[in-house]
Write an enzyme that holds these catalytic residues in place. Structure first.
Site, PDB file in Angstrom:
ATOM      1  N   ARG A  87      -0.424   9.416 -10.128  1.00 41.69           N
ATOM      2  CA  ARG A  87      -0.387   7.950  -9.508  1.00 41.69           C
ATOM      3  C   ARG A  87       0.498   6.976 -10.308  1.00 41.69           C
ATOM      4  O   ARG A  87       0.937   5.922  -9.672  1.00 41.69           O
ATOM      5  CB  ARG A  87      -2.032   7.737  -9.253  1.00 41.69           C
ATOM      6  CG  ARG A  87      -2.657   8.341  -8.298  1.00 41.69           C
ATOM      7  CD  ARG A  87      -3.916   7.878  -8.266  1.00 41.69           C
ATOM      8  NE  ARG A  87      -4.289   6.578  -7.898  1.00 41.69           N
ATOM      9  CZ  ARG A  87      -4.378   6.204  -6.513  1.00 41.69           C
ATOM     10  NH1 ARG A  87      -4.307   7.159  -5.505  1.00 41.69           N
ATOM     11  NH2 ARG A  87      -4.433   4.937  -6.435  1.00 41.69           N
ATOM     12  N   ASN A  95     -10.422  -3.283  -6.890  1.00 43.48           N
ATOM     13  CA  ASN A  95      -9.794  -2.305  -7.530  1.00 43.48           C
ATOM     14  C   ASN A  95     -10.316  -1.964  -8.905  1.00 43.48           C
ATOM     15  O   ASN A  95      -9.800  -0.823  -9.583  1.00 43.48           O
ATOM     16  CB  ASN A  95      -8.220  -2.706  -8.065  1.00 43.48           C
ATOM     17  CG  ASN A  95      -7.368  -2.745  -6.602  1.00 43.48           C
ATOM     18  OD1 ASN A  95      -6.262  -3.277  -6.339  1.00 43.48           O
ATOM     19  ND2 ASN A  95      -7.723  -1.570  -5.539  1.00 43.48           N
ATOM     20  N   ARG A 131      -5.525  -2.854   8.445  1.00 43.63           N
ATOM     21  CA  ARG A 131      -6.684  -3.716   8.011  1.00 43.63           C
ATOM     22  C   ARG A 131      -5.898  -4.548   6.845  1.00 43.63           C
ATOM     23  O   ARG A 131      -5.020  -4.396   6.233  1.00 43.63           O
ATOM     24  CB  ARG A 131      -7.699  -2.706   7.253  1.00 43.63           C
ATOM     25  CG  ARG A 131      -7.469  -2.032   6.313  1.00 43.63           C
ATOM     26  CD  ARG A 131      -8.979  -1.215   5.857  1.00 43.63           C
ATOM     27  NE  ARG A 131      -8.561  -0.253   4.866  1.00 43.63           N
ATOM     28  CZ  ARG A 131      -8.464   0.874   4.928  1.00 43.63           C
ATOM     29  NH1 ARG A 131      -8.479   1.368   6.305  1.00 43.63           N
ATOM     30  NH2 ARG A 131      -7.996   1.874   3.994  1.00 43.63           N
ATOM     31  N   ARG A 159     -11.632   1.776  -9.427  1.00 41.81           N
ATOM     32  CA  ARG A 159     -10.914   2.954  -9.958  1.00 41.81           C
ATOM     33  C   ARG A 159     -10.919   3.284 -11.285  1.00 41.81           C
ATOM     34  O   ARG A 159     -11.870   2.923 -12.011  1.00 41.81           O
ATOM     35  CB  ARG A 159      -9.422   2.504  -9.697  1.00 41.81           C
ATOM     36  CG  ARG A 159      -8.975   1.969  -8.233  1.00 41.81           C
ATOM     37  CD  ARG A 159      -7.538   1.834  -8.089  1.00 41.81           C
ATOM     38  NE  ARG A 159      -7.084   1.462  -6.738  1.00 41.81           N
ATOM     39  CZ  ARG A 159      -5.963   1.459  -6.322  1.00 41.81           C
ATOM     40  NH1 ARG A 159      -4.810   1.469  -7.151  1.00 41.81           N
ATOM     41  NH2 ARG A 159      -5.742   1.304  -5.076  1.00 41.81           N
ATOM     42  N   ASP A 215       0.898  -1.157   0.177  1.00 41.41           N
ATOM     43  CA  ASP A 215      -0.061   0.062   0.091  1.00 41.41           C
ATOM     44  C   ASP A 215       0.815   1.287   0.017  1.00 41.41           C
ATOM     45  O   ASP A 215       1.820   1.207   0.671  1.00 41.41           O
ATOM     46  CB  ASP A 215      -0.948  -0.026   1.174  1.00 41.41           C
ATOM     47  CG  ASP A 215      -1.961   1.139   1.045  1.00 41.41           C
ATOM     48  OD1 ASP A 215      -2.490   1.215   0.040  1.00 41.41           O
ATOM     49  OD2 ASP A 215      -2.616   1.176   2.241  1.00 41.41           O
ATOM     50  N   GLY A 216       0.426   2.316  -0.864  1.00 42.18           N
ATOM     51  CA  GLY A 216       0.958   3.524  -0.651  1.00 42.18           C
ATOM     52  C   GLY A 216       1.451   4.254  -1.872  1.00 42.18           C
ATOM     53  O   GLY A 216       2.088   5.135  -1.838  1.00 42.18           O
TER      54      GLY A 216
END
Length: 227
Positions: A26, A61, A181, A64, A13-14
């Site tokens: 992104r 996903n 999580r 998105r 993540d990130g």
């Protein structure tokens, strides 16, 4: 049960936040994240850990933007093609978990091709979670059962119906990026996993960070329900 580290799973993540912090799109975060994938999988291979599972693209996903999904699919395909020599040099084989039939045909073909080309390698297995969600996996496993199997099902036989099949349960589940999580990742397989959360964004995660997570794991007392 053995405390030997056989299976690391990572929620990477990130990427998006890494790019945003730098004023970049992104897509650049996702590209940089692939560099981290390569150095971390190389380190895991060098350590002789049999399995590492990476959460590449979840069943959620697809929500998105079309542009980002398209970019990610292209990046996955490009990465699989480009890394065949890396897999061969490091005796790494590729496996896949997730709903393969729900992916674009060219991605399905590339996953199957790389899986076939690396199947004889005997080192670390990189398990790619692409179009993967634990709820979806469990539902698909249930649908595979006939009436006779359903009557005699137990934990071991049901586990074999999951995408992971004979892959051992997760020992250490790592999530980068600060969230705490599981995000529908390997819920069945992580029943007794040790969880390790870090604020470091995935593109910034280093081999030294991996070693720190493993050292933390070694200090844990895994009781598996015992006193």
């Amino acid at each position: 049960m053995s405390d030997e580290l056989k299976h690391i799973a990572i929620v990477m993540d990130g990427n998006g936040r890494w790019a945003k912090k730098r004023g970049l799109p992104r897509s650049m975060g996702h590209k940089e994240g692939l560099n981290t994938v390569k150095r971390i999988t190389k380190a895991v291979s060098d350590l002789g850990i049999p399995y590492i599972t990476l959460y590449i693209f979840s069943t959620e996903n697809w929500k998105r933007t079309e542009a980002e999904v398209g970019f990610l699919m292209g990046l996955i395909k490009q990465h699989l093609k480009a890394e065949l020599k890396f897999y061969a040099d490091n005796n790494i084989r590729i496996e896949h978990i997730g709903n393969l039939s729900g992916l674009p045909q060219d991605i399905q073909d590339e996953i199957n091709s790389v899986r076939d080309k690396t199947s004889a390698y005997t080192g670390t297995a990189i398990v790619l979670g692409i179009n993967y969600g634990a709820h979806d996996e469990i539902l698909r496993a249930i649908k595979k059962l006939n009436s006779d199997e359903l009557a005699s099902i137990n934990e071991e036989s049901f586990s074999l119906k999951l995408d992971t099949g004979k892959i051992p349960p997760v020992d250490l589940l790592i999530r980068t990026g600060g969230e705490k999580r599981l995000s529908n990742f390997l819920l069945w397989q992580s029943a007794y996993a040790e969880l390790y959360f870090t604020d470091t964004l995935w593109p910034d995660w280093t081999v030294e960070n991996l070693y720190e997570a493993i050292e933390d794991y070694k200090k844990r007392n895994r009781r598996y329900g015992n006193a």
